[in-house]
Design a protein around this motif. Structure first.
Motif, PDB file in Angstrom:
ATOM      1  N   GLY A 175       0.823  -1.203   0.000  1.00 15.06           N
ATOM      2  CA  GLY A 175       0.000   0.000   0.000  1.00 15.06           C
ATOM      3  C   GLY A 175       0.862   1.260   0.000  1.00 15.06           C
ATOM      4  N   ILE A 176       1.964   1.206   0.732  1.00 16.47           N
ATOM      5  CA  ILE A 176       2.847   2.376   0.812  1.00 16.47           C
ATOM      6  C   ILE A 176       3.538   2.606  -0.540  1.00 16.47           C
ATOM      7  N   LEU A 177       3.984   1.490  -1.135  1.00 19.58           N
ATOM      8  CA  LEU A 177       4.600   1.554  -2.462  1.00 19.58           C
ATOM      9  C   LEU A 177       3.628   2.195  -3.462  1.00 19.58           C
ATOM     10  N   ALA A 178       2.374   1.734  -3.416  1.00 19.06           N
ATOM     11  CA  ALA A 178       1.371   2.233  -4.362  1.00 19.06           C
ATOM     12  C   ALA A 178       1.095   3.719  -4.132  1.00 19.06           C
ATOM     13  N   SER A 179       0.997   4.135  -2.870  1.00 16.37           N
ATOM     14  CA  SER A 179       0.691   5.538  -2.585  1.00 16.37           C
ATOM     15  C   SER A 179       1.838   6.449  -3.014  1.00 16.37           C
ATOM     16  N   LEU A 180       3.086   6.007  -2.790  1.00 12.89           N
ATOM     17  CA  LEU A 180       4.206   6.854  -3.207  1.00 12.89           C
ATOM     18  C   LEU A 180       4.270   6.932  -4.732  1.00 12.89           C
ATOM     19  N   LYS A 181       4.032   5.801  -5.395  1.00 14.83           N
ATOM     20  CA  LYS A 181       4.023   5.836  -6.869  1.00 14.83           C
ATOM     21  C   LYS A 181       2.919   6.772  -7.377  1.00 14.83           C
ATOM     22  N   LYS A 182       1.770   6.690  -6.701  1.00  6.20           N
ATOM     23  CA  LYS A 182       0.642   7.547  -7.093  1.00  6.20           C
ATOM     24  C   LYS A 182       1.059   9.022  -6.982  1.00  6.20           C
ATOM     25  N   PHE A 183       1.733   9.341  -5.913  1.00  8.36           N
ATOM     26  CA  PHE A 183       2.187  10.727  -5.735  1.00  8.36           C
ATOM     27  C   PHE A 183       3.190  11.114  -6.823  1.00  8.36           C
ATOM     28  N   LEU A 184       4.147  10.236  -7.104  1.00  5.85           N
ATOM     29  CA  LEU A 184       5.194  10.549  -8.095  1.00  5.85           C
ATOM     30  C   LEU A 184       4.566  10.814  -9.464  1.00  5.85           C
ATOM     31  N   ILE A 185       3.501  10.077  -9.745  1.00  8.57           N
ATOM     32  CA  ILE A 185       2.824  10.255 -11.039  1.00  8.57           C
ATOM     33  C   ILE A 185       1.986  11.534 -11.030  1.00  8.57           C
ATOM     34  N   GLU A 186       1.218  11.722  -9.957  1.00  7.47           N
ATOM     35  CA  GLU A 186       0.409  12.951  -9.846  1.00  7.47           C
ATOM     36  C   GLU A 186       1.279  14.194  -9.992  1.00  7.47           C
ATOM     37  N   ARG A 187       2.440  14.153  -9.350  1.00  7.16           N
ATOM     38  CA  ARG A 187       3.322  15.320  -9.362  1.00  7.16           C
ATOM     39  C   ARG A 187       4.223  15.343 -10.590  1.00  7.16           C
ATOM     40  N   GLN A 188       4.201  14.226 -11.349  1.00  2.00           N
ATOM     41  CA  GLN A 188       5.029  14.086 -12.550  1.00  2.00           C
ATOM     42  C   GLN A 188       6.511  14.355 -12.271  1.00  2.00           C
ATOM     43  N   LEU A 189       6.991  13.747 -11.203  1.00  2.95           N
ATOM     44  CA  LEU A 189       8.432  13.882 -10.904  1.00  2.95           C
ATOM     45  C   LEU A 189       9.191  12.946 -11.842  1.00  2.95           C
ATOM     46  N   ARG A 190      10.228  13.461 -12.480  1.00  2.00           N
ATOM     47  CA  ARG A 190      10.999  12.630 -13.408  1.00  2.00           C
ATOM     48  C   ARG A 190      11.691  11.492 -12.631  1.00  2.00           C
ATOM     49  N   PRO A 191      11.564  10.260 -13.113  1.00  2.00           N
ATOM     50  CA  PRO A 191      12.161   9.131 -12.368  1.00  2.00           C
ATOM     51  C   PRO A 191      13.662   9.309 -12.137  1.00  2.00           C
ATOM     52  N   GLU A 192      14.352   9.942 -13.078  1.00  2.00           N
ATOM     53  CA  GLU A 192      15.807  10.094 -12.910  1.00  2.00           C
ATOM     54  C   GLU A 192      16.151  11.141 -11.853  1.00  2.00           C
ATOM     55  N   MET A 193      15.128  11.925 -11.473  1.00 10.20           N
ATOM     56  CA  MET A 193      15.389  12.957 -10.472  1.00 10.20           C
ATOM     57  C   MET A 193      14.927  12.534  -9.072  1.00 10.20           C
ATOM     58  N   SER A 217      12.743  -1.601   3.927  1.00 16.36           N
ATOM     59  CA  SER A 217      13.906  -0.981   3.282  1.00 16.36           C
ATOM     60  C   SER A 217      14.223  -1.598   1.924  1.00 16.36           C
ATOM     61  N   ARG A 218      13.507  -2.656   1.576  1.00 14.70           N
ATOM     62  CA  ARG A 218      13.642  -3.172   0.212  1.00 14.70           C
ATOM     63  C   ARG A 218      12.951  -2.245  -0.800  1.00 14.70           C
ATOM     64  N   ALA A 219      12.095  -1.338  -0.305  1.00 11.15           N
ATOM     65  CA  ALA A 219      11.260  -0.515  -1.187  1.00 11.15           C
ATOM     66  C   ALA A 219      12.019   0.149  -2.346  1.00 11.15           C
ATOM     67  N   PRO A 220      13.203   0.755  -2.124  1.00  8.00           N
ATOM     68  CA  PRO A 220      13.859   1.435  -3.253  1.00  8.00           C
ATOM     69  C   PRO A 220      14.071   0.534  -4.467  1.00  8.00           C
ATOM     70  N   ASN A 221      14.223  -0.773  -4.204  1.00 11.24           N
ATOM     71  CA  ASN A 221      14.437  -1.691  -5.321  1.00 11.24           C
ATOM     72  C   ASN A 221      13.196  -1.837  -6.199  1.00 11.24           C
ATOM     73  N   TYR A 222      12.053  -1.374  -5.690  1.00  7.38           N
ATOM     74  CA  TYR A 222      10.804  -1.582  -6.415  1.00  7.38           C
ATOM     75  C   TYR A 222      10.292  -0.315  -7.113  1.00  7.38           C
ATOM     76  N   PHE A 223      11.139   0.675  -7.170  1.00 10.35           N
ATOM     77  CA  PHE A 223      10.819   1.902  -7.935  1.00 10.35           C
ATOM     78  C   PHE A 223      11.852   2.029  -9.044  1.00 10.35           C
ATOM     79  N   ASN A 224      11.406   2.256 -10.255  1.00  9.24           N
ATOM     80  CA  ASN A 224      12.385   2.474 -11.324  1.00  9.24           C
ATOM     81  C   ASN A 224      12.844   3.938 -11.297  1.00  9.24           C
ATOM     82  N   THR A 225      13.505   4.258 -10.193  1.00  5.90           N
ATOM     83  CA  THR A 225      14.101   5.596 -10.031  1.00  5.90           C
ATOM     84  C   THR A 225      15.543   5.307  -9.626  1.00  5.90           C
ATOM     85  N   TYR A 226      16.266   6.324  -9.169  1.00  8.38           N
ATOM     86  CA  TYR A 226      17.555   6.041  -8.547  1.00  8.38           C
ATOM     87  C   TYR A 226      17.306   5.650  -7.095  1.00  8.38           C
TER      88      TYR A 226
END
Lengths: 602, 307
Positions: free
Chosen positions: B35-53, B64-73
């Motif tokens: 749920g936390i992963l989904a909510s943060l992704k939802k925010f990143l998309i709503e705000r249109q933050l560039r994945p590389e940024m 703490s495994r979470a960073p591995n599940y976002f295609n960001t840095y």
């Protein structure tokens, strides 16, 4: 009185901490340098700030070696000791670093406080054949000292030493004024200068022998700098933009220097909440593409080990400076030792893939950060720079190092690589992860982790990926192995004995081999600047010597090899034993190395 | 090293869920971390933050495994030490969007010292504390937030002490942004992340997180009578889905005294407890120091030591 010319001599000023022995040392150093003489200075500092006076713990002193030639170490024995009372004298005599003909000047100002101990120490001196000249600070000076609560004795003693070492009074007075600073109360300044003058006159009145060291004028641009300051300036020149540290003796002055200077060169200093956070911040910054460095000493190195392992696994560049002190545990924070070699090389759990380089003098200190940055960015393995208390605190006049102004590691000049006896690394070095992009690079997003991954950076426990990860990381270190050339040699490439040292023992080792050659003793020396990995040629180089021994300021005995001996044995299978493996907190002396060489060759 | 092109994404196609997909998470079925992963992704998309940024930093633990599940840095670092790594990123690259992921053991136990100083330094990041009240990745040990009496493998007789209260701890440390949400109320959690991201400093977000495997009873996500939403014009909107079911409590997030009382009470509150936009930021202080320092030329670096 007669003036005796000396090519080299060594003297000491011993006082209670908090009474300005170090300040007197700074003034003497600056004045000798201004007079054109070569100086090597070693401060003796207590582990506390101001321990109770007239106790052995309070000893704060300065050892000065003066010469008419460029000197590389603090030398052998002291020719003259000026002590403010019998307790500090007694404490220092225990180190047995005095010449048989050593002159002792002992202030009797405290004699009434403790006649019995004075007599005991005087008897000790007589038993040991040491000539003691007693003196008492003159009445007008005592009056001044009374007005300024005793803080000014250092200037009185400075005056005495100025007379004895035939110093130009005008130069010394200039340096006193510089040391006191422009804002210093003029009335107090006059009093201090009077004390200096009175000390000079008192020494003259005692009819003491005067010494003169006459050096020929220096060629080229010179600077006067200590090890940690040189290291700090090297960090700036090598292009590091973030220093992250936690206060620890004797590394702290690196942070002090950079806190003052780095912002002016576009970088910042972060004082972290602990040693672990300090290295973590450096890792975060380097992961983001900003060259970052941390500095610590023994206990801090232990605390940093988990992150050092992480940097290996996550392939994040990282440079750690370890200014070694006496250990284990808190040990002796203000004494020198070289026992961190094994934790630096083998520390952190799991396999170890890092590079350990060392500094032997203040010039190395300036260039080590360049090499460390070059290696860590090319290889993405941690690089540890090993210094020690002795190098960190030794002031020396050196030829001004060439400013490199390094922005990109490929700009590293050949002369730095040559200085550390290493060739340039190949261009394409394989990484565990194929993608090593920096944050901000579009389309190349990647995650790093301390977990095992495959080449794509995905977390996996597959056997093949684990074995490949180890192989690739180790191959990075093998690149260094292959790039290393023959380490620095003193004396012939084949001989009866080879004495190997690393780090700060270089000066004493070089001098000892020089003395041996003059005496027709068939001894050579080798000094290692890169201590891990070791060059592949080492076994062949060693094969030319009948006997190979080490000199280390670290413990070893018949049953336990000292750290360098251990490392060399494991790399070469040669029967290497320590010639000197003593953790006394004192620098190795050339004379002692020579004596031991003679014994070893018998 | 060269600084990469920091494109703002102007003219590039919009960021979608697909763009943020890295791999399927290896969490247990029913884990609150999804749920936390989904909510943060939802925010990143709503705000249109560039994945590389975007950079996600974590310590060690399930969450703490979470960073591995976002295609960001991202950097999955070592146990308890996410904050120092994140501060390094913040000092080096203020242009990056920084999220820190940490569990209750990671943040409140082994990493407690760093949390203390991260909050005091108030550097710009969103700190997500995933609180499942247990050490889960190491398999069922008592954590600093495990409720008293709950049996674990290390305290099988029932956890011995009253848990630490993360909210009063961080309020006491002077945190400039303290909010609370839960993994099963996605709208509220997304709004909380949004408020944290817009906060000019260290945004501490406590997230009640279910652990179906080791403590299925830690949070009752099926009922809503045991918690309330904090409500205020300067706060976070109560969850749309539950607003008419749960109690709503008016609370002004500038009121520290009441924030502390609410945080310390036995009842659970979700929303914005406290916010101070004016607390100085250490990262900004250091940057200003560098910007205002008299510039020196490296060519003259050693001139001060000339003799």
């Amino acid at each position: 009185m007669s003036v005796e010319k000396r090519s080299v001599t060594r003297f000491e000023l011993l006082m209670d901490a908090g009474f300005g022995a170090q300040k007197a040392g700074d003034i003497l150093l600056a004045a000798f340098v201004a007079m054109g003489e070569y100086v090597y200075v070693e401060p003796m500092i207590p582990a506390e700030i101001s321990p109770p006076i007239r106790t052995p713990f309070a000893l704060s002193g300065i050892i000065i070696r003066l010469a008419d030639f460029d000197i590389t170490n603090i030398g052998n024995d002291t020719d003259l000791i000026l002590a403010s009372h019998e307790v500090v004298l007694d404490r220092r005599l225990n180190d047995r670093e005095y010449n048989k003909k050593c002159t002792i000047l002992l202030d009797t100002g405290d004699r009434e406080k403790s006649p019995a101990t004075y007599d005991a120490v005087l008897k000790r001196c007589a038993d040991e054949g040491l000539a003691v000249t007693l003196f008492d600070i003159d009445a007008p000076s005592k009056e001044i000292l009374g007005e300024i609560s005793g803080k000014g004795r250092n200037l009185f003693y400075l005056g005495m030493l100025s007379y004895i070492y035939s110093m130009d009074e005008a130069i010394v007075k200039d340096e006193i004024e510089n040391a006191l600073g422009k804002k210093f109360n003029p009335e107090l300044k006059t009093k201090n200068i009077s004390l200096y003058h009175n000390g000079y006159q008192l020494a003259k009145g005692l009819g003491l022998v005067r010494y003169k060291v006459e050096a020929s004028p220096r060629q080229g641009e010179k600077i006067l700098i200590d090890g940690n300051t040189s290291l700090s300036m090297g960090i700036i020149d090598a292009g590091f933009k973030l220093f992250s540290g936690y206060p620890i003796t004797p590394a702290s002055s690196v942070m002090h220097n950079l806190a003052r200077e780095l912002p002016s060169y576009g970088g910042c200093v972060h004082q972290a909440e602990d040693e672990i956070a300090a290295i973590g911040v450096a890792i975060g910054a380097y992961y983001s593409g900003v060259p970052a460095i941390t500095a610590t000493s023994g206990p801090g190195l232990s605390l940093k080990q988990e992150f050092i392992g992480y940097a290996q696994s996550a392939e994040i560049p990282l440079v750690v400076i370890d200014v070694q002190r006496g250990g284990p545990s808190t040990g002796m924070p203000t004494k020198t030792e070289q026992s961190d070699l094994t934790p630096a090389v083998f520390g952190s759990h799991g396999d170890h893939t890092k590079v350990v380089i060392s500094v032997s003098n203040v010039i190395d200190c300036f260039y080590a950060p360049h090499l460390a940055r070059y290696l860590t960015e090319k290889l993405r393995v941690p690089v540890i720079i090993m210094s020690d208390f002795q190098t960190a605190n030794s002031y020396k006049v050196i030829t001004k190092p060439k400013i490199v102004n390094m922005n990109n590691v490929d700009e590293i000049p050949d002369f730095i690589l040559e200085r550390f006896h290493i060739r340039r690394l190949p261009d394409n070095i394989e990484m565990v992860r194929l993608n090593q992009s920096l944050p901000g690079t579009p389309g190349q997003m990647r995650r790093v982790t301390g977990l095992n991954t495959n080449a794509q950076g995905q977390i996996t426990t597959s056997s093949a990926s684990s074995q490949r990860g180890h192989q690739v990381r180790n191959e990075k270190v093998h690149h260094v192995r292959r790039a290393l050339t023959t380490p620095e040699l003193f004396g012939p490439a084949a001989n009866d004995i080879l004495v190997v040292g690393w780090g700060s023992t270089r000066g004493a080792l070089e001098e000892a081999i020089g003395l041996a050659e003059k005496q027709g003793i068939k001894a050579s020396g080798m000094h290692l600047r890169v201590v891990y990995p070791l060059p592949l040629s080492l076994k062949d180089v060693f094969a030319k010597y009948k006997k190979i021994v080490t000199v280390e300021v670290a413990y070893g005995d018949g049953l336990k090899p000292s750290p360098l001996a251990l490392l060399l044995r494991s790399e070469t299978l040669a029967d290497i034993k320590p010639l000197i493996a003593e953790a006394t907190g004192r620098p190795v002396r050339p004379k002692v190395i020579l004596e031991r060489i003679k014994e070893a060759l018998q | 090293m060269t600084t990469p092109n920091t494109t703002t994404g102007a003219g590039t196609p919009p960021v979608t869920t697909k763009d943020l997909f890295a791999e399927n998470p290896r969490w247990c079925a029913g884990c609150g971390d999804f749920g936390i992963l989904a909510s943060l992704k939802k925010f990143l998309i709503e705000r249109q933050l560039r994945p590389e940024m975007t950079v996600n930093i974590s310590g060690i633990g399930c969450s703490s495994r979470a960073p591995n599940y976002f295609n960001t840095y991202g950097a999955h670092s070592i146990h308890g030490r996410a904050i120092p790594v994140a501060l390094g990123v913040a000092l080096a690259r203020p242009d990056l969007n920084l999220f820190v992921h940490s569990g209750d053991g990671d943040a409140m136990s082994i990493g407690g010292n760093h949390l203390l100083h991260g909050i005091n330094k108030n550097f710009k990041c969103v700190f997500l504390m995933y609180d499942n009240e247990i050490y889960a990745l190491t398999k069922n040990q008592t954590s600093p937030t495990t409720r008293k009496g709950h049996p674990t493998f290390t305290q099988p007789q029932g956890s011995f002490l009253n848990p630490l209260n993360p909210l009063t701890v961080v309020l006491g440390l002077g945190a400039s942004f303290v909010a609370s949400s839960a993994d099963w109320i996605p709208d509220h959690l997304t709004d909380t992340i949004k408020a944290g991201f817009d906060h000019p400093g260290f945004a501490f977000i406590h997230i009640a997180q279910r652990c179906t495997h080791f403590d299925a009873g830690n949070f009752d996500h099926k009922t809503s009578d045991w918690f309330s939403f904090l409500k205020h014009a300067n706060g976070i909107e109560p969850d749309k889905r539950l607003a008419n079911k749960a109690e709503l409590v008016n609370h002004d997030p500038s009121d520290m005294g009441t924030a502390f009382k609410l945080a310390a009470s036995d009842r659970r509150y979700f929303g914005l407890f406290y916010q101070d936009r004016n607390k100085p930021r250490y990262d900004q202080v250091l940057r200003d120091l560098v910007a205002n320092a008299p510039k020196k030329d490296r060519a003259k670096l050693l001139d001060a030591y000339n003799i």
